[in-house]
Write an enzyme that holds these catalytic residues in place. Sequence first.
Site, PDB file in Angstrom:
ATOM      1  N   SER A 148      -3.872   3.251   8.968  1.00 23.40           N
ATOM      2  CA  SER A 148      -4.790   2.735   9.989  1.00 23.40           C
ATOM      3  C   SER A 148      -5.349   1.413   9.482  1.00 23.40           C
ATOM      4  O   SER A 148      -5.308   1.151   8.271  1.00 23.40           O
ATOM      5  CB  SER A 148      -5.931   3.739  10.183  1.00 23.40           C
ATOM      6  OG  SER A 148      -7.039   3.136  10.821  1.00 23.40           O
ATOM      7  N   TYR A 161     -13.009   9.398   8.251  1.00 24.35           N
ATOM      8  CA  TYR A 161     -11.697   8.899   8.707  1.00 24.35           C
ATOM      9  C   TYR A 161     -11.225   7.754   7.806  1.00 24.35           C
ATOM     10  O   TYR A 161     -10.066   7.723   7.365  1.00 24.35           O
ATOM     11  CB  TYR A 161     -11.826   8.435  10.155  1.00 24.35           C
ATOM     12  CG  TYR A 161     -10.536   8.055  10.838  1.00 24.35           C
ATOM     13  CD1 TYR A 161     -10.013   6.775  10.729  1.00 24.35           C
ATOM     14  CD2 TYR A 161      -9.854   8.975  11.629  1.00 24.35           C
ATOM     15  CE1 TYR A 161      -8.833   6.419  11.371  1.00 24.35           C
ATOM     16  CE2 TYR A 161      -8.674   8.620  12.277  1.00 24.35           C
ATOM     17  CZ  TYR A 161      -8.181   7.350  12.139  1.00 24.35           C
ATOM     18  OH  TYR A 161      -7.005   7.008  12.779  1.00 24.35           O
TER      19      TYR A 161
HETATM   20  C1  GCO Z   1     -12.565   4.050  15.588  1.00 22.90           C
HETATM   21  C2  GCO Z   1     -11.124   4.118  16.027  1.00 22.90           C
HETATM   22  C3  GCO Z   1     -10.191   3.735  14.880  1.00 22.90           C
HETATM   23  C4  GCO Z   1      -8.789   3.575  15.439  1.00 22.90           C
HETATM   24  C5  GCO Z   1      -7.695   3.364  14.450  1.00 22.90           C
HETATM   25  C6  GCO Z   1      -7.629   1.962  13.985  1.00 22.90           C
HETATM   26  O1  GCO Z   1     -13.298   5.030  15.773  1.00 22.90           O
HETATM   27  O2  GCO Z   1     -12.927   2.970  15.073  1.00 22.90           O
HETATM   28  O3  GCO Z   1     -10.796   5.412  16.505  1.00 22.90           O
HETATM   29  O4  GCO Z   1     -10.267   4.756  13.896  1.00 22.90           O
HETATM   30  O5  GCO Z   1      -8.423   4.732  16.106  1.00 22.90           O
HETATM   31  O6  GCO Z   1      -7.784   4.250  13.394  1.00 22.90           O
HETATM   32  O7  GCO Z   1      -6.516   1.860  13.117  1.00 22.90           O
END
Ligand code: GCO
Length: 257
Positions: A148, A161
């Site tokens: 990501s 995340y």
């Molecule tokens: C957020 C988004 C990101 C994107 C992605 C970018 O909450 O900022 O969901 O996490 O989905 O991961 O690469």
Amino acid sequence: MPDTQTAPNPLFDLTGRRALVTGSSRGLGLAMARGLARAGATVVLNGRDPATLRTTAETLRTEGLNVEEAAFDVADEEAIRRTIPSLGPIDILVNNAGIHRRGPLTDLSTEDWDAVLRTNLTSAFLLGREVARGMIERRRGKIINTCSVMSEVARPTIANYAAAKGGLKMLTRAMAVEWGPHNIQVNGIGPGYMRTELNRPLVENPEFNQWICGRTPLRRWGDPEELAGTAVYLASPASDFITGQVIYVDGGILAAL
Ligand code: GCO
């Protein structure tokens, strides 16, 4: 003389290859699964819900694509140990499954931290470890981890995340280093802001939408289908001397201050 206008380019031909794409009932995983199948691979679709997975599989079959179904939770080690041997040889593994549990770091529950790390990072270790054994025996394999832009940068409310995706970038490199001598190429794909179900709340938020489009040089959200070409590239002979890399499909957002 073969008709070179219609014969698939051998550099990108996945005929005869079997791919497992986790989290491929919808979104990025479905787009990558469709791309790999269109390039000739037989694709094993994965998701937690058998009914949703069946619906997706039937859609792809109506498109003339060769797909199978394997419903299991990528966070469940026992399910992985039980399922992977039953799938037959896996030539291409796409570790794509991921979840979001957004919230301010001071309010983040340990359960939400653990769930995101387990699904988005530990699952790639569990599946990679299981699938690589067969790839090592066959002296050939492709592993693609869905990283990501959060493998490189962070924003408030997604610490779990970002930590998982940062770890996945380094796990990609660790796998590449350890399994390279066995002719297994391991790379990452780093999506930017893509129009997915996970991102629907962001796309529909006028302020966030305006901010992201302003921060992205191509001034728009990406479509999941725009990942398929990079997935086919990293799954094909065209990338046989590439390993340990992350290719960002991000509209340029990581290039911009
Ligand atoms: C957020 C988004 C990101 C994107 C992605 C970018 O909450 O900022 O969901 O996490 O989905 O991961 O690469």
